[in-house]
Motif scaffolding. Structure first.
Motif, PDB file in Angstrom:
ATOM      1  N   GLU A 107       0.689  -1.277  -0.028  1.00 17.85           N
ATOM      2  CA  GLU A 107      -0.015   0.059  -0.030  1.00 17.85           C
ATOM      3  C   GLU A 107       0.780   1.405   0.095  1.00 17.85           C
ATOM      4  N   TRP A 108       0.507   2.419  -0.554  1.00 14.80           N
ATOM      5  CA  TRP A 108       1.150   3.594  -0.640  1.00 14.80           C
ATOM      6  C   TRP A 108       1.960   3.986   0.596  1.00 14.80           C
ATOM      7  N   PRO A 109       1.165   4.155   1.803  1.00 17.74           N
ATOM      8  CA  PRO A 109       1.842   4.590   3.016  1.00 17.74           C
ATOM      9  C   PRO A 109       2.901   3.770   3.398  1.00 17.74           C
ATOM     10  N   ALA A 110       3.143   2.597   3.005  1.00 21.08           N
ATOM     11  CA  ALA A 110       4.344   1.719   3.535  1.00 21.08           C
ATOM     12  C   ALA A 110       5.658   2.278   2.615  1.00 21.08           C
ATOM     13  N   LEU A 111       5.176   2.895   1.430  1.00 23.11           N
ATOM     14  CA  LEU A 111       6.572   3.354   0.824  1.00 23.11           C
ATOM     15  C   LEU A 111       7.289   4.742   1.524  1.00 23.11           C
ATOM     16  N   ILE A 112       6.552   5.307   2.074  1.00 30.59           N
ATOM     17  CA  ILE A 112       7.023   6.272   3.019  1.00 30.59           C
ATOM     18  C   ILE A 112       7.739   6.037   4.233  1.00 30.59           C
ATOM     19  N   PRO A 113       9.118   6.648   4.343  1.00 32.45           N
ATOM     20  CA  PRO A 113       9.846   6.003   5.546  1.00 32.45           C
ATOM     21  C   PRO A 113       9.135   6.740   6.894  1.00 32.45           C
ATOM     22  N   GLU A 114       9.555   6.056   7.787  1.00 30.01           N
ATOM     23  CA  GLU A 114       8.929   6.457   9.377  1.00 30.01           C
ATOM     24  C   GLU A 114       9.726   7.887   9.460  1.00 30.01           C
ATOM     25  N   GLY A 115       8.958   8.789  10.050  1.00 31.08           N
ATOM     26  CA  GLY A 115       9.507  10.333  10.305  1.00 31.08           C
ATOM     27  C   GLY A 115       9.492  11.233   9.123  1.00 31.08           C
ATOM     28  N   PHE A 116       9.235  10.636   7.852  1.00 35.81           N
ATOM     29  CA  PHE A 116       8.904  11.616   7.004  1.00 35.81           C
ATOM     30  C   PHE A 116       7.708  12.065   6.486  1.00 35.81           C
ATOM     31  N   THR A 117       7.479  13.515   6.519  1.00 36.65           N
ATOM     32  CA  THR A 117       6.093  13.996   6.206  1.00 36.65           C
ATOM     33  C   THR A 117       6.365  15.042   5.115  1.00 36.65           C
ATOM     34  N   ALA A 118       5.565  15.075   4.168  1.00 30.09           N
ATOM     35  CA  ALA A 118       5.470  16.036   3.145  1.00 30.09           C
ATOM     36  C   ALA A 118       4.901  17.415   3.644  1.00 30.09           C
ATOM     37  N   ARG A 119       4.296  17.188   4.727  1.00 30.08           N
ATOM     38  CA  ARG A 119       3.402  18.176   5.359  1.00 30.08           C
ATOM     39  C   ARG A 119       4.532  19.184   6.055  1.00 30.08           C
ATOM     40  N   GLU A 120       5.380  18.541   6.590  1.00 30.55           N
ATOM     41  CA  GLU A 120       6.716  19.231   7.045  1.00 30.55           C
ATOM     42  C   GLU A 120       7.350  20.290   6.156  1.00 30.55           C
ATOM     43  N   MET A 162      11.938  24.219  -1.840  1.00 30.28           N
ATOM     44  CA  MET A 162      10.926  23.343  -1.190  1.00 30.28           C
ATOM     45  C   MET A 162      10.951  22.046  -2.446  1.00 30.28           C
ATOM     46  N   ARG A 163      10.746  22.395  -3.559  1.00 28.58           N
ATOM     47  CA  ARG A 163      10.654  21.325  -4.637  1.00 28.58           C
ATOM     48  C   ARG A 163      12.014  20.413  -4.633  1.00 28.58           C
ATOM     49  N   SER A 164      13.402  21.127  -4.353  1.00 26.61           N
ATOM     50  CA  SER A 164      14.295  20.034  -4.170  1.00 26.61           C
ATOM     51  C   SER A 164      14.262  18.962  -2.970  1.00 26.61           C
ATOM     52  N   GLU A 165      13.616  19.572  -2.062  1.00 21.19           N
ATOM     53  CA  GLU A 165      13.264  18.201  -0.928  1.00 21.19           C
ATOM     54  C   GLU A 165      12.281  17.291  -1.483  1.00 21.19           C
ATOM     55  N   TRP A 166      11.280  18.063  -2.211  1.00 23.38           N
ATOM     56  CA  TRP A 166      10.158  17.116  -2.521  1.00 23.38           C
ATOM     57  C   TRP A 166      10.525  15.913  -3.462  1.00 23.38           C
ATOM     58  N   VAL A 167      11.346  16.379  -4.411  1.00 24.83           N
ATOM     59  CA  VAL A 167      11.920  15.476  -5.608  1.00 24.83           C
ATOM     60  C   VAL A 167      12.938  14.367  -4.820  1.00 24.83           C
ATOM     61  N   SER A 168      13.738  14.724  -3.792  1.00 24.88           N
ATOM     62  CA  SER A 168      14.396  13.868  -3.254  1.00 24.88           C
ATOM     63  C   SER A 168      14.117  13.330  -1.911  1.00 24.88           C
ATOM     64  N   ALA A 169      12.682  12.957  -1.855  1.00 33.48           N
ATOM     65  CA  ALA A 169      12.210  12.613  -0.697  1.00 33.48           C
ATOM     66  C   ALA A 169      12.745  10.998  -0.398  1.00 33.48           C
ATOM     67  N   PRO A 170      12.983  10.694   0.727  1.00 32.12           N
ATOM     68  CA  PRO A 170      13.505   9.425   1.249  1.00 32.12           C
ATOM     69  C   PRO A 170      12.619   8.228   0.656  1.00 32.12           C
ATOM     70  N   VAL A 171      13.222   7.161   0.343  1.00 30.40           N
ATOM     71  CA  VAL A 171      12.583   5.689   0.115  1.00 30.40           C
ATOM     72  C   VAL A 171      12.744   4.939   1.258  1.00 30.40           C
ATOM     73  N   VAL A 172      12.005   3.694   1.374  1.00 27.57           N
ATOM     74  CA  VAL A 172      12.375   2.685   2.050  1.00 27.57           C
ATOM     75  C   VAL A 172      13.079   1.506   1.495  1.00 27.57           C
ATOM     76  N   GLU A 173      14.540   1.575   1.926  1.00 26.02           N
ATOM     77  CA  GLU A 173      15.333   0.576   0.954  1.00 26.02           C
ATOM     78  C   GLU A 173      14.970  -0.794   1.380  1.00 26.02           C
ATOM     79  N   ALA A 174      14.299  -1.216   2.303  1.00 24.96           N
ATOM     80  CA  ALA A 174      13.856  -2.603   2.335  1.00 24.96           C
ATOM     81  C   ALA A 174      13.115  -3.185   1.248  1.00 24.96           C
ATOM     82  N   PHE A 175      12.499  -2.226   0.396  1.00 24.59           N
ATOM     83  CA  PHE A 175      11.588  -2.820  -0.819  1.00 24.59           C
ATOM     84  C   PHE A 175      12.436  -3.045  -2.015  1.00 24.59           C
ATOM     85  N   ASP A 176      13.952  -2.673  -1.943  1.00 31.09           N
ATOM     86  CA  ASP A 176      14.417  -2.947  -3.126  1.00 31.09           C
ATOM     87  C   ASP A 176      14.659  -4.465  -3.312  1.00 31.09           C
TER      88      ASP A 176
END
Length: 192
Positions: free
Chosen positions: A49-62, A84-98
């Motif tokens: 599911e999409w929320p699982a692709l967001i690392p813990e602690g990352f929030t776009a709202r912040e 803001m855009r530069s942070e948005w496009v380099s948002a961290p990923v969950v490496e465990a999915f690789d």
């Protein structure tokens, strides 16, 4: 939420009906002449599911709060928007999915003008992303590559994509993706 296909365990208990959904036969849209229908064994793929692709602690709202541009004008505003855009496009990923064999349901954003047959596209969590509204953070965009052109009948419907997920980023005009998947299966998701 992740569902482990081997142990049938889930991180959210409210998904009891997914075993039934996995057993359903879906129409798979193939890239050959006119497409075709085949039965698919979805059991080979872990549902992500999409929320699982967001690392813990990352929030776009912040990020959005950190670069509040409401009172700024002209050059200062543009500078903050670019930061803001530069942070948005380099948002961290969950490496465990690789390297995991997964299926993800989302909405197709075409990258080529294939007249409803596409060899590559972006998969996003909501309809209209990247086209009618700005793109989500890169960890909520998956670049999908297929060996053959895939018939996508309706861009407003959810599609399920299955294959090996990689934590490889890609930047295109429309959006940046934090993940890449080499599609084995692309199907209209009839569960919704």
């Amino acid at each position: 939420m992740i569902i482990d296909r081997r142990t049938k365990t889930t991180s959210i208990q409210s998904v009891k009906g997914l075993a039934v959904a996995l057993a359903l036969t879906c129409t798979v849209l193939l890239g050959g002449c006119g497409g075709g229908e085949v039965a698919v064994d979805w059991e080979r793929f872990d549902i992500v599911e999409w929320p699982a692709l967001i690392p813990e602690g990352f929030t776009a709202r912040e990020i959005t709060r950190r670069y509040d541009v409401s009172g700024l004008k002209d050059a200062r505003r543009e500078h903050q928007v670019e930061r803001m855009r530069s942070e948005w496009v380099s948002a961290p990923v969950v490496e465990a999915f690789d390297g995991k064999n997964v299926s993800v349901t989302g909405f197709v954003v075409p990258l080529d003008d294939g007249a409803l047959k596409f060899a590559e596209f972006l998969l996003v969590p909501f309809a209209g992303a990247c086209v009618h509204v700005p793109p989500p953070p890169s960890n909520q965009v998956i670049y999908v590559k297929s060996a053959r052109r895939i018939y996508i009948e309706d861009l407003d419907q959810p599609y399920r994509v299955a294959g090996v997920l990689r934590t490889q980023s890609l930047t295109r005009d429309l959006a940046s993706s934090g993940y890449t998947i080499e599609a084995e299966i692309v199907a209209l998701d009839t569960r919704y």
